[in-house]
Design an enzyme around this catalytic site. Structure first.
Site, PDB file in Angstrom:
ATOM      1  N   THR A  11      -3.458   2.231  -4.610  1.00 29.72           N
ATOM      2  CA  THR A  11      -5.059   1.743  -4.615  1.00 29.72           C
ATOM      3  C   THR A  11      -5.171   1.014  -3.219  1.00 29.72           C
ATOM      4  O   THR A  11      -4.256   0.375  -2.812  1.00 29.72           O
ATOM      5  CB  THR A  11      -5.189   0.637  -5.612  1.00 29.72           C
ATOM      6  OG1 THR A  11      -4.902   1.460  -6.957  1.00 29.72           O
ATOM      7  CG2 THR A  11      -6.466   0.369  -5.800  1.00 29.72           C
ATOM      8  N   SER A  12      -6.240   1.095  -2.713  1.00 27.44           N
ATOM      9  CA  SER A  12      -6.701   0.628  -1.568  1.00 27.44           C
ATOM     10  C   SER A  12      -5.753   1.002  -0.177  1.00 27.44           C
ATOM     11  O   SER A  12      -5.297   2.062   0.015  1.00 27.44           O
ATOM     12  CB  SER A  12      -6.889  -0.969  -1.969  1.00 27.44           C
ATOM     13  OG  SER A  12      -7.473  -1.562  -0.662  1.00 27.44           O
ATOM     14  N   SER A  13      -4.898  -0.073   0.369  1.00 23.26           N
ATOM     15  CA  SER A  13      -4.241   0.348   1.376  1.00 23.26           C
ATOM     16  C   SER A  13      -2.798   1.100   0.823  1.00 23.26           C
ATOM     17  O   SER A  13      -2.349   1.970   1.420  1.00 23.26           O
ATOM     18  CB  SER A  13      -3.359  -1.293   1.730  1.00 23.26           C
ATOM     19  OG  SER A  13      -2.518  -0.976   2.833  1.00 23.26           O
TER      20      SER A  13
END
Ligand SMILES: *[C@@H]1O[C@H](CO)[C@@H](O)[C@H](O)[C@H]1NC(C)=O
Length: 321
Positions: free
Chosen positions: A148-150
């Protein structure tokens, strides 16, 4: 029921729910730290944490789960149901920990991390995969990455730079491979242009970016599922469109008409799916209506995309090299 017994009743229901939640969350074994001297190359010194489930599947698959910015391997380990589902299905999990202590984001920008076998965090993570393949007789045709995200950005990086290692990826609220690319990039590089959705390329241009990561490679490409909230305030929603252009071009399905599933995964989420005549479904993009950057992952969606509930023969896998 008297007030006190109603209260007691709800109190016991609450306790049951809490106990259930605690047991549902807890993986049965601890997270192990693998010393740097055990594996490599790992030029950016990415700390390696490993989760071995209670019972390993024969020839176990591997699931790599890089954390989000300001996250840790431990937070990723306890933050989803994936590790305790590994106890049920027998796959091994790798939880790399970002070496960037300033913000705990992954290097998704340097030429090293974006190039096959050239270094950066991506090579350290792939070295962890190679260690697990050797040490636990894991299945080289069933190596997966999700984040998720990074961690989603790193998932895009891993699939782009190491298309020979991974069978599939699942990226929740990330950006296209190469969107943060910066000749001077590395740990701590933030691209406002990418984050705000201003890095826009045609599918053919994105395909060149991905191919430049490993120009000699002409083989099978991993399948990908990307998901993004329509009101993401950290990584603009435009980044989903860029990932769609990139991966449909790389996977050769840019001219295929996608099939659409509404209310997929969660109410209001819409998934478009692209299939290749020979291979079947190779790419999925889910648009999460009204969802911010804080997108809620769903372990079951990840397990099904990777076919990780499957053991034995006939499971989804990549061709052997
Ligand atoms: C998709 O269509 C474009 C424009 O007609 C063409 O240049 C490209 O080769 C096509 N891609 C595939 C994979 O057939």
């Amino acid at each position: 029921m008297a007030f006190s017994s109603v209260a007691t009743f709800y109190h016991s229901v609450l306790l049951v729910v809490l106990v259930f939640a605690a047991s549902a969350l807890a993986a049965q074994n601890p997270l192990l730290r693998i010393a740097n001297s055990e594996f490599g190359p790992n030029p950016s010194n990415v700390p390696f944490y490993l989760y071995l489930p209670k019972v390993l599947a024969p020839n176990p698959p591997i699931l790599v789960n890089p954390h989000w910015c300001h996250g840790t391997a431990q937070a990723a380990f306890t933050g989803t149901q994936l590790a305790n589902l590994a106890d049920t299905y027998g796959y091994i999990m790798i939880f790399p920990n970002s070496p960037n202590t300033a913000d705990q984001c992954w290097d998704i920008s340097s030429p090293e991390t974006l190039t096959h076998e050239a270094g950066g965090d991506s090579l350290g993570i792939v070295s962890m995969v190679r260690y697990v393949l050797r040490k636990y007789n894991a299945d080289p045709t069933r190596v997966f990455a999700m984040g998720t995200s990074s961690g989603a950005m790193m998932t895009n990086v891993l699939l782009g730079a190491y298309p020979d290692v991974f069978a599939a990826g699942s990226g929740w609220a990330g950006v296209a491979f190469g969107c943060y690319a910066d000749p001077k990039g590395g740990a701590g590089t933030w691209s406002d242009a990418c984050a705000t959705g201003k890095i826009q390329k045609t599918g053919a241009e994105w395909k060149n970016v991905v191919q430049a990561a490993y120009p000699e490679y002409t083989g099978w490409r991993p399948k990908m599922h990307v998901l993004h909230g329509t009101v993401d305030q950290i990584l603009d929603y435009q980044n989903l469109a860029e990932e769609v252009k990139e991966w449909t071009a790389v996977l050769g399905v840019e001219n295929v008409t996608a099939t659409v599933r509404t209310n997929d995964i969660r109410p209001g989420w819409t998934t478009r799916s692209w299939s290749d005549g020979g291979r079947g479904e190779v790419f999925r993009a889910t648009s999460a209506a009204g969802v911010t950057h804080d997108i809620q992952t769903d372990a079951n969606t990840v397990l099904e995309w990777f076919d990780l509930k499957c053991q034995g023969t006939g499971c989804f896998s990549r061709p052997r090299l």
